[in-house]
Design a protein around this motif. Sequence first.
Motif, PDB file in Angstrom:
ATOM      1  N   ASN A  39       0.810  -1.220   0.000  1.00  0.00           N
ATOM      2  CA  ASN A  39       0.000   0.000   0.000  1.00  0.00           C
ATOM      3  C   ASN A  39       0.846   1.275   0.000  1.00  0.00           C
ATOM      4  N   GLU A  54      -8.771   2.384  -4.523  1.00  0.00           N
ATOM      5  CA  GLU A  54      -9.913   1.617  -4.030  1.00  0.00           C
ATOM      6  C   GLU A  54     -11.076   1.743  -5.011  1.00  0.00           C
ATOM      7  N   SER A  56     -15.107   1.087  -5.165  1.00  0.00           N
ATOM      8  CA  SER A  56     -16.230   0.791  -4.283  1.00  0.00           C
ATOM      9  C   SER A  56     -17.134  -0.260  -4.930  1.00  0.00           C
ATOM     10  N   ALA A  73     -16.399  -4.524  -3.699  1.00  0.00           N
ATOM     11  CA  ALA A  73     -15.316  -3.538  -3.620  1.00  0.00           C
ATOM     12  C   ALA A  73     -13.991  -4.252  -3.852  1.00  0.00           C
ATOM     13  N   LYS A  75      -9.426  -3.514  -4.770  1.00  0.00           N
ATOM     14  CA  LYS A  75      -8.288  -2.612  -4.900  1.00  0.00           C
ATOM     15  C   LYS A  75      -7.671  -2.836  -6.274  1.00  0.00           C
TER      16      LYS A  75
END
Length: 91
Positions: A39, A54, A56, A73, A75
């Motif tokens: 991250n 990200e 949603s 959701a 990444k």
Amino acid sequence: MRKPELAAAIAEKAELSKDKANEVLNVVLDEITSAVAKNDSVALIGFGTFSVRERSARMGKNPQTGEAMEIPASKTVGFKPGKKLKDAVDG
């Protein structure tokens, strides 16, 4: 341009063997991958920035049946080009 062609170009410009240039390229890509997986963003000044983005949850359609379904959701990796890269593309 594919990865072997990029490694060959690096070898020529940096006066390295093709094997050494390929090894360097693999290490750079592995380090970018591991940083983004943790991250962290990776900023290469003038080139651009890799970062985690990200997504949603949203509604979509099953393309086979047309049935509405929820897409969870998730990444993904984003890339924002730097000024030097943008200018090179604009010509």
